[in-house]
Structure formats: structure tokens, C-alpha cells
Motif scaffolding. Structure first.
Motif, mmCIF file in Angstrom:
data_model
loop_
_atom_site.group_PDB
_atom_site.id
_atom_site.type_symbol
_atom_site.label_atom_id
_atom_site.label_comp_id
_atom_site.label_asym_id
_atom_site.label_seq_id
_atom_site.Cartn_x
_atom_site.Cartn_y
_atom_site.Cartn_z
ATOM 1 N N ALA A 69 0.827 -1.209 0.000
ATOM 2 C CA ALA A 69 0.000 0.000 0.000
ATOM 3 C C ALA A 69 0.861 1.258 0.000
ATOM 4 N N ARG A 70 1.903 1.259 0.813
ATOM 5 C CA ARG A 70 2.767 2.436 0.870
ATOM 6 C C ARG A 70 3.545 2.605 -0.431
ATOM 7 N N ASP A 71 3.906 1.510 -1.029
ATOM 8 C CA ASP A 71 4.628 1.580 -2.303
ATOM 9 C C ASP A 71 3.759 2.191 -3.399
ATOM 10 N N LEU A 72 2.443 1.971 -3.320
ATOM 11 C CA LEU A 72 1.524 2.532 -4.309
ATOM 12 C C LEU A 72 1.221 4.013 -4.041
ATOM 13 N N GLY A 73 1.540 4.500 -2.835
ATOM 14 C CA GLY A 73 1.332 5.921 -2.559
ATOM 15 C C GLY A 73 0.478 6.241 -1.348
ATOM 16 N N PHE A 74 -0.029 5.249 -0.625
ATOM 17 C CA PHE A 74 -0.803 5.519 0.585
ATOM 18 C C PHE A 74 0.124 6.005 1.703
ATOM 19 N N ILE A 75 -0.407 6.848 2.580
ATOM 20 C CA ILE A 75 0.352 7.309 3.742
ATOM 21 C C ILE A 75 -0.471 7.060 5.000
ATOM 22 N N HIS A 76 0.196 7.031 6.138
ATOM 23 C CA HIS A 76 -0.458 6.739 7.417
ATOM 24 C C HIS A 76 -1.311 7.913 7.888
ATOM 25 N N ASP A 77 -2.451 7.587 8.461
ATOM 26 C CA ASP A 77 -3.308 8.555 9.152
ATOM 27 C C ASP A 77 -4.014 7.794 10.261
ATOM 28 N N GLY A 78 -3.332 7.612 11.389
ATOM 29 C CA GLY A 78 -3.880 6.792 12.467
ATOM 30 C C GLY A 78 -3.938 5.327 12.045
ATOM 31 N N PRO A 79 -5.041 4.641 12.355
ATOM 32 C CA PRO A 79 -5.145 3.220 12.014
ATOM 33 C C PRO A 79 -5.386 2.972 10.527
ATOM 34 N N ARG A 80 -5.706 4.036 9.789
ATOM 35 C CA ARG A 80 -5.999 3.880 8.373
ATOM 36 C C ARG A 80 -4.864 4.445 7.520
#
Length: 373
Positions: free
Chosen positions: A252-263
């Protein structure tokens, strides 16, 4: 009846009239003093007179529009708002931090009469911010409704956050009228009012606010409006078996998602989340060593910036995730996603973005983020 008794009665009546006259004069003086200072809002759809049909409470999915009745947010006025919430497809601030604005200018952030009701606190004498901060910093919410505190300095400057080195002649306590927990309740309003009274007793202040029944009616109208417009669109990734959470997170992070709490969030170019990714069990991605069997993608329409391909973008990212994780992408009813449905949903969302705009609740705006929280 003796002359003495008559004289005492007359004297008593005169004293009562003098007290009433003094109270009237004091109230009038306070109102005049406070009326001059807080900035007035420009025309706002939520402050207009147009009416909308009433829908269901907006704690779930939504569709709708809203019509408010209110007053400008001044230290001598009360804020009122009427609104509507709809359902559809699956669809503040503690005082204390220093502001970046120069000390000799007003802060731009102010109470929003479209979605907040204001309690005004007027001090008999200016009070130091350092004395107010320990009390106001704890005034974050009444029940499940956020509260914000604004100040007016003794030299008539508006503050969105109190500063310890300034003195304040008045405060505004802004209470959110509705959010996804429902409209402001009588208990929540009573809690907010009690906080204001406690502040008044501590610092010798007069408290003024709207009638409770009027507040509850405003809150119900706002909740109706938002319920009509509250829409979330979901997709599900079925992983076909438990996969290590660390590996799912890495993809997920490799695709571009970033952390925002549990999501995890997929950000827009304006710095707001477009959609979110969560584990099906609701746990944080870095919680424990358990495997992940299901992922949920969610487009929270009122909280996402307007986009002609809002749903299509989420579908594209979902398909990339599905490919990398060897998962199946399905809609919120568990059916494979048809290409034709993507364009149809995006068209419907454009209508909804327009309805939010017309209702004064532009998607992704600060106001929308408040009432759709």
C-alpha cells in the motif's frame, strides 16, 4: 394603613424600579460594546432563506440539501442555522497555540453560524490570557459536539486562539450544531452552557446565548440537511487468505498511501484525503502480527475534494492493489465491479458535489469536515 407603611411601600417600589433600570442600562451597554467588533460573514447559502425537505439523521449514508436561519457571529449576537442531511450510495479547536498572524491584526478564523451556535461571555474587566488558558483549554467538547473558543482583546482584536500575553474583554464559545453523531442534544447544550457559566463565575462575566429550544431546532435542521448529503462509496478487496500485515502495508505504501492513524489515506493534490484504506477487522496495519484477509477502500464524499473522477480514481488504485496482493476487488454488495458502473457512479457523484456546494457545504471544506465528522 399608616403614613410610614405607605412611605415604605413607595420606597420599595422605587428601589425595584431603580434596580430594573440599572440592569437594563448595563445590558444595553454590554450589547453596544460587543456589537461592534466581530467580523461579519459574507453571503452564505446556509444563511439564506431557501427551504429543503427534511431527511433522516445523517449518521449513516446520505442525500439532500439544507436551509438555515441564523444571525451573524458577533459578540452581541447568537448564531443560528438550519440545514438538511441526506443519504445516498455507500457512500476544534482548543485555545492556546500562538497564531501566526501579527499581534496587531485580527485572526481570520471565526465562529461559523452555519454550523455552530455561540455563547457570548463578556467580562466586567479585561482578563489575562494566561489566566483564561487553563480553563478554556479544557473546553474541547460538549458530549460528542466539538467546541471552539474565540477571544476579543481589550484593544478590540479578534483571536481564534487565546494568547497568554494578551488581555481579553470577551469570549465566544462556539458549539457545533450537528455532526455524524446526530444533532446537538439538550444534554450537550446544557453541558456547554454550564461550562460557560462556570467561566463567568470564575472571572466575573455576563453570559448570553440563544434560547435552548431555538438551538435544538437549528441543530435538527442542520442534521436533516447533512443526512440528505452524507454519502460514502466503498469497495472491498478480498485477499483469498490471510496475508502478513507488514507485506500488505508495504504494498500500500509503495503505491502511494500514507499513514493517518489506524488507516491509510490517498492524498489529493490540495492536501486532503481522496479516499482511505483500512483493514477489514478495523485494526491498525502495524498492530500485532496477525494476517489480513480483507481490505476496505472508502470514498467519504463530503470530506473529499470535488473531483470529476472521484470514484474512478479509487477504482484504479483498488485494481492496482488487487493485482499486487492477488486479491479480488468487489463492490459494497460483494459483486465484481463492472466497468460501466464506474462512469455512472462518477456522474452521480458530480450531482452530489453540486448539491453540497449549493447547500453551503462544499466537499472538503472546513465546514463540511466539521459537520461530517
Amino acid at each position: 394603613m399608616s403614613d410610614l407603611q405607605i412611605g415604605l411601600i413607595v420606597l420599595g417600589v422605587l428601589l425595584i424600579l431603580m434596580v430594573l433600570g440599572f440592569n437594563w442600562w448595563q445590558d444595553r451597554r454590554v450589547r453596544r460594546r460587543m456589537q461592534a467588533h466581530f467580523p461579519s460573514n459574507e453571503h452564505d447559502p446556509l444563511l439564506g432563506g431557501g427551504g429543503h425537505e427534511v431527511g433522516a439523521p445523517h449518521a449513516a449514508a446520505g442525500q439532500g440539501a439544507h436551509a438555515p436561519q441564523r444571525r451573524e457571529p458577533g459578540f452581541a449576537g447568537t448564531a443560528a442555522a438550519g440545514t438538511v442531511r441526506t443519504s445516498g450510495m455507500h457512500a476544534d479547536t482548543a485555545a492556546g497555540s500562538p497564531s501566526a498572524a501579527p499581534v496587531d491584526s485580527d485572526d481570520s478564523e471565526e465562529a461559523d453560524p452555519a454550523c455552530e451556535v455561540v455563547i457570548e461571555v463578556t467580562f466586567a474587566e479585561p482578563v489575562r490570557g494566561a489566566d483564561l488558558l487553563p480553563v478554556t483549554q479544557s473546553m474541547r467538547s460538549a458530549g460528542r459536539k466539538p467546541m471552539r473558543v474565540f477571544g476579543q482583546t481589550d484593544d478590540q482584536r479578534h483571536r481564534a486562539r487565546l494568547r497568554g500575553d494578551e488581555r481579553y474583554g470577551a469570549l465566544q464559545i462556539a458549539v457545533l450544531l450537528a455532526n455524524r453523531t446526530g444533532p446537538l442534544t439538550a444534554i450537550e447544550w446544557s453541558q456547554a452552557w454550564a461550562r460557560a457559566q462556570d467561566l463567568g463565575e470564575r472571572f466575573d462575566a455576563a453570559i448570553e446565548g440563544p434560547d435552548q429550544q431555538a438551538v435544538l431546532e437549528q441543530a435538527a435542521r442542520l442534521d436533516d440537511t447533512c443526512a440528505a448529503l452524507d454519502t460514502q462509496v466503498g469497495l472491498t478487496l478480498l485477499l483469498g487468505g490471510a496475508q502478513p500485515a507488514a507485506e500488505v502495508l508495504a504494498v500500500a505504501r509503495d503505491l502511494g498511501f500514507i499513514h493517518d492513524g489506524p488507516r491509510l489515506v490517498w492524498m489529493s493534490d490540495v492536501g486532503l484525503p481522496r479516499f482511505t484504506l483500512m483493514r477489514g477487522d478495523g485494526a491498525a496495519f502495524d498492530a500485532g502480527m496477525g494476517g489480513v484477509e480483507r481490505l476496505n477502500l472508502l470514498l467519504d464524499v463530503p470530506c473529499s475534494p470535488p473531483d470529476e473522477r472521484a470514484f474512478g480514481r479509487m477504482v484504479e488504485v483498488g485494481r492496482q492493489l488487487a493485482q499486487r496482493l492477488r486479491a479480488e476487488l468487489v463492490d459494497d454488495q460483494g459483486k465484481p465491479l463492472a466497468d460501466a458502473s464506474v462512469a455512472v457512479i462518477d456522474e452521480r457523484l458530480q450531482v452530489l458535489f453540486g448539491q453540497l456546494e449549493q447547500a453551503g457545504l462544499r466537499a472538503g471544506s472546513a465546514r463540511a469536515l466539521r459537520v461530517f465528522s
